[in-house]
Structures are given as C-alpha cells and as structure tokens.
Design an enzyme around this catalytic site. Sequence first.
Site, PDB file in Angstrom:
ATOM      1  N   LYS A  63       2.057  25.098  32.163  1.00  0.00           N
ATOM      2  CA  LYS A  63       1.448  26.589  32.370  1.00  0.00           C
ATOM      3  C   LYS A  63      -0.135  26.536  32.287  1.00  0.00           C
ATOM      4  O   LYS A  63      -0.806  27.414  32.823  1.00  0.00           O
ATOM      5  CB  LYS A  63       2.064  27.614  31.074  1.00  0.00           C
ATOM      6  CG  LYS A  63       3.423  27.803  31.305  1.00  0.00           C
ATOM      7  CD  LYS A  63       3.716  28.353  32.539  1.00  0.00           C
ATOM      8  CE  LYS A  63       5.225  28.727  32.625  1.00  0.00           C
ATOM      9  NZ  LYS A  63       5.488  29.432  34.025  1.00  0.00           N
TER      10      LYS A  63
ATOM     11  N   ASP B  69      16.022  32.662  44.471  1.00  0.00           N
ATOM     12  CA  ASP B  69      16.587  32.092  43.298  1.00  0.00           C
ATOM     13  C   ASP B  69      17.713  30.841  43.574  1.00  0.00           C
ATOM     14  O   ASP B  69      17.917  30.804  44.445  1.00  0.00           O
ATOM     15  CB  ASP B  69      16.933  33.106  42.364  1.00  0.00           C
ATOM     16  CG  ASP B  69      16.857  32.824  40.899  1.00  0.00           C
ATOM     17  OD1 ASP B  69      17.594  31.619  40.403  1.00  0.00           O
ATOM     18  OD2 ASP B  69      16.194  33.382  40.107  1.00  0.00           O
TER      19      ASP B  69
ATOM     20  N   ASP C  47      15.419  26.554  46.030  1.00  0.00           N
ATOM     21  CA  ASP C  47      15.188  25.905  44.858  1.00  0.00           C
ATOM     22  C   ASP C  47      13.684  25.473  45.249  1.00  0.00           C
ATOM     23  O   ASP C  47      13.037  24.917  45.944  1.00  0.00           O
ATOM     24  CB  ASP C  47      15.816  24.557  44.949  1.00  0.00           C
ATOM     25  CG  ASP C  47      15.434  23.773  43.667  1.00  0.00           C
ATOM     26  OD1 ASP C  47      14.453  23.846  43.228  1.00  0.00           O
ATOM     27  OD2 ASP C  47      16.168  22.647  43.514  1.00  0.00           O
ATOM     28  N   VAL C  48      12.761  26.031  44.282  1.00  0.00           N
ATOM     29  CA  VAL C  48      11.165  26.039  44.394  1.00  0.00           C
ATOM     30  C   VAL C  48      10.627  24.766  44.549  1.00  0.00           C
ATOM     31  O   VAL C  48       9.435  24.415  44.600  1.00  0.00           O
ATOM     32  CB  VAL C  48      10.339  26.887  43.510  1.00  0.00           C
ATOM     33  CG1 VAL C  48      10.657  28.363  43.660  1.00  0.00           C
ATOM     34  CG2 VAL C  48      10.702  26.457  42.057  1.00  0.00           C
TER      35      VAL C  48
ATOM     36  N   TYR D 114       5.709  22.211  28.301  1.00  0.00           N
ATOM     37  CA  TYR D 114       6.014  23.515  29.128  1.00  0.00           C
ATOM     38  C   TYR D 114       4.206  23.991  28.885  1.00  0.00           C
ATOM     39  O   TYR D 114       3.771  24.663  30.009  1.00  0.00           O
ATOM     40  CB  TYR D 114       6.409  24.509  28.280  1.00  0.00           C
ATOM     41  CG  TYR D 114       6.665  26.040  28.686  1.00  0.00           C
ATOM     42  CD1 TYR D 114       7.412  26.284  29.411  1.00  0.00           C
ATOM     43  CD2 TYR D 114       5.915  27.203  28.041  1.00  0.00           C
ATOM     44  CE1 TYR D 114       7.481  27.663  30.010  1.00  0.00           C
ATOM     45  CE2 TYR D 114       6.086  28.447  28.349  1.00  0.00           C
ATOM     46  CZ  TYR D 114       6.930  28.682  29.407  1.00  0.00           C
ATOM     47  OH  TYR D 114       6.935  29.926  29.698  1.00  0.00           O
TER      48      TYR D 114
ATOM     49  N   THR E  35      13.761  37.849  27.746  1.00  0.00           N
ATOM     50  CA  THR E  35      14.660  37.604  28.886  1.00  0.00           C
ATOM     51  C   THR E  35      15.408  36.363  28.608  1.00  0.00           C
ATOM     52  O   THR E  35      15.454  35.726  27.431  1.00  0.00           O
ATOM     53  CB  THR E  35      13.608  37.025  29.939  1.00  0.00           C
ATOM     54  OG1 THR E  35      13.356  35.725  29.634  1.00  0.00           O
ATOM     55  CG2 THR E  35      12.592  37.846  30.171  1.00  0.00           C
TER      56      THR E  35
HETATM   57  P1  NAI Z   1      14.565  33.624  33.148  1.00  0.00           P
HETATM   58  O1  NAI Z   1      15.203  32.543  32.944  1.00  0.00           O
HETATM   59  O2  NAI Z   1      15.260  34.977  33.040  1.00  0.00           O
HETATM   60  O3  NAI Z   1      14.018  33.597  34.759  1.00  0.00           O
HETATM   61  C1  NAI Z   1      13.765  32.521  35.367  1.00  0.00           C
HETATM   62  C2  NAI Z   1      14.350  32.192  36.752  1.00  0.00           C
HETATM   63  O4  NAI Z   1      13.981  31.348  37.464  1.00  0.00           O
HETATM   64  C3  NAI Z   1      15.925  32.216  36.723  1.00  0.00           C
HETATM   65  O5  NAI Z   1      16.559  33.254  37.435  1.00  0.00           O
HETATM   66  C4  NAI Z   1      16.286  30.883  37.330  1.00  0.00           C
HETATM   67  O6  NAI Z   1      17.409  30.723  37.825  1.00  0.00           O
HETATM   68  C5  NAI Z   1      14.979  30.724  38.169  1.00  0.00           C
HETATM   69  N1  NAI Z   1      14.723  29.085  38.497  1.00  0.00           N
HETATM   70  C6  NAI Z   1      14.949  28.126  37.712  1.00  0.00           C
HETATM   71  N2  NAI Z   1      14.636  27.216  38.155  1.00  0.00           N
HETATM   72  C7  NAI Z   1      14.460  27.386  39.558  1.00  0.00           C
HETATM   73  C8  NAI Z   1      14.242  26.665  40.697  1.00  0.00           C
HETATM   74  N3  NAI Z   1      14.314  25.207  40.723  1.00  0.00           N
HETATM   75  N4  NAI Z   1      14.201  27.402  41.896  1.00  0.00           N
HETATM   76  C9  NAI Z   1      14.318  28.755  41.892  1.00  0.00           C
HETATM   77  N5  NAI Z   1      14.440  29.443  40.864  1.00  0.00           N
HETATM   78  C10 NAI Z   1      14.523  28.886  39.741  1.00  0.00           C
HETATM   79  O7  NAI Z   1      13.029  33.612  32.321  1.00  0.00           O
HETATM   80  P2  NAI Z   1      11.780  34.347  32.541  1.00  0.00           P
HETATM   81  O8  NAI Z   1      11.592  34.829  31.079  1.00  0.00           O
HETATM   82  O9  NAI Z   1      11.998  35.718  33.400  1.00  0.00           O
HETATM   83  O10 NAI Z   1      10.815  33.585  33.198  1.00  0.00           O
HETATM   84  C11 NAI Z   1      10.018  33.998  34.407  1.00  0.00           C
HETATM   85  C12 NAI Z   1       8.515  33.208  34.345  1.00  0.00           C
HETATM   86  O11 NAI Z   1       7.992  33.832  33.042  1.00  0.00           O
HETATM   87  C13 NAI Z   1       8.833  31.588  33.814  1.00  0.00           C
HETATM   88  O12 NAI Z   1       7.682  31.252  34.833  1.00  0.00           O
HETATM   89  C14 NAI Z   1       8.361  31.667  32.403  1.00  0.00           C
HETATM   90  O13 NAI Z   1       7.860  30.373  32.146  1.00  0.00           O
HETATM   91  C15 NAI Z   1       7.368  32.960  32.329  1.00  0.00           C
HETATM   92  N6  NAI Z   1       7.066  33.351  31.077  1.00  0.00           N
HETATM   93  C16 NAI Z   1       7.976  34.036  30.078  1.00  0.00           C
HETATM   94  C17 NAI Z   1       7.993  34.456  28.734  1.00  0.00           C
HETATM   95  C18 NAI Z   1       9.030  35.115  28.169  1.00  0.00           C
HETATM   96  O14 NAI Z   1       8.705  35.179  26.947  1.00  0.00           O
HETATM   97  N7  NAI Z   1      10.209  35.429  28.677  1.00  0.00           N
HETATM   98  C19 NAI Z   1       6.715  34.166  28.235  1.00  0.00           C
HETATM   99  C20 NAI Z   1       5.547  33.785  29.177  1.00  0.00           C
HETATM  100  C21 NAI Z   1       6.004  32.967  30.417  1.00  0.00           C
END
Ligand code: NAI
Length: 262
Positions: free
Chosen positions: A161, A38, A64-65, A157, A194
Amino acid sequence: MGDRVKGKVALVTGGASGIGRGCAEKLAAEGAFVVVTDIQDALGQEVVAGIQKAGGKAEYVRQDVTQEDVWADVVAGIKSRHGRLDILVNNAGIGIGGSILDMTLEAWRRQTAINLDGVFLGVKHSIPLMRTSGDGGSIVNISSVAGLKGSANLAGYCATKGGVRLFTKAVALECANAKDGIRVNSVHPGLIETPIWLTVQEALTPGANAPPDLDAMSAMAVPLGVKGLPEDIANGVLWLSSDEARYVTGMEMVIDGGLMLR
Ligand code: NAI
C-alpha cells in the site's frame, strides 16, 4: 440518477465486493457506464444486475488483475465496445496478516502481485486508451491508511500500500509532464466494513473464523467513533473521478474518520 460522471466509461477492478462494489454502484448512479471486473463471477454479475435494475449501465468482465495478457484483453475489449476509457479505479486487493517471520515468500508474492503489480498493470494498459479518448481521464488507486503508517502483523500489506501511494505520485507527474489531462490520485480508507476483514482476521487470529468487531475497534481507534462503509469511500472516488476534481492530481485522499490524526 445523477449526472456527475455522465457519458464517461469507468473500469472498476475488484468490483464484485466491498469498496469496489460501492464505487461501481456510485459511478453508475451518477451516469457512467461501468465495467465491473473481478474473479468472483457470480457476485460481479449480481452487482451489474443490481446497477441495471436501478437504471444504470454496466457490464461484468472476468479479470485477474495480476495477469498482463488479461489486462491487454480487457482494455482492448473496452476500446472495441465503448471506444473510450475515462475512469480507472484500481481497487482489487487482499490483506494477508500475521508475523512477517511466518510469511512465506509465496504469500508475500501473491499479495504483492494483486495489490501492487495489479495497479502497475492497470495504469500501464489504461493510459494509452485514456489518451486517445480525448478528454484526459482519472485514475484512482485504492491504497490504505496502512500505506501511510506502519501496522504490526500487516508488514507485507503495508509494503504494497505504501508502494501504491508513491507509484501514484510518480505516475501523476509523468501524466502532467505529458499534458495528457490524466489525473492520478490515491485513496486511503480507514476501517471500512467489507469482507476483507474475514481474511485478515483469519491470519491474525487463526481459527477465529469470524470478522473482528469493527464497531468495537472503531469506538477505540477512530476519532469519529464509528466504522466506515463502502459508500464513504465511493463518495471520494466519485469526486476524484468527476470533472469537479479537474485541478487535483497526485493527492492522498484519506477517508478514515480521523484515524490518521492520532
Ligand atoms: P473485498 O474483499 O470486499 O473486495 C476485494 C475484491 O477484490 C474482491 O471482490 C476480490 O474477489 C477481488 N480480487 C481479489 N484478488 C483479485 C484478483 N487477483 N483479480 C481481480 N480481483 C481480485 O475487500 P475491500 O475491503 O472492498 O477491499 C478493496 C480495496 O480496499 C483493497 O485494495 C483493500 O486493500 C482496500 N482497503 C480496504 C480497507 C477496509 O477496511 N475494508 C481499508 C483500506 C484499504
């Protein structure tokens, strides 16, 4: 501790928070060594400490991805420390909401860099090590219900996706043709509680400075009537990562309480 992915080495991007954290904890609880990456170092280290306290195995690596050289270093590090990679969960992602008319090209590119370029780079750099690991592998790309249908104020977004969805199927075919034993699937979460909702909400309703009421939203929009939790997604990711899903590739696993049914 279970043993559904015992002996496997897993990389979970964006593993410091939300769904990624849930996946890291679940895979570790079922016997995998989990490399949590992360850009939120303190939170990532907290996740690893929690896994170790619970008796699991994990390490934190800053990543950083969006950076190709960083991907190369992360995978090289896994190869030298662990000698193999069995599971890749491309989870890191952000959501930028608001009218497409107001979206700057810079914001569009930042979201695409994380949500889509990051998935491409993860696949590109992980497959060679998976192939030398000997037992195939499982790649799970986290898409969204927003990768299956449109959503107003989330066009950028949705574009990322939807891209993850078809990219997944194309790579699944490429791996199948290569007979390398690597399965590639996408997971499509619905409304999951989240921190991502904080940023999406700020863009949708500037100044609100609070997450939307997911309970109220879910009561209205989700047939099962309740919001999802990171563990609900992690359970699906665990199954796709395990040998129980050995005959599953190119699949869209929708975990949304029935949201897509309407
Ligand atoms: P979150 O914000 O809790 O977690 C996302 C993580 O990705 C964070 O820890 C952040 O620091 C990290 N991140 C951001 N930019 C980054 C980078 N450049 N390099 C490395 N890490 C990076 O959000 P959540 O909800 O856990 O999201 C996880 C995945 O699930 C995402 O791809 C999101 O689009 C997807 N998602 C989430 C939904 C929801 O309702 N929470 C619904 C559908 C998909």
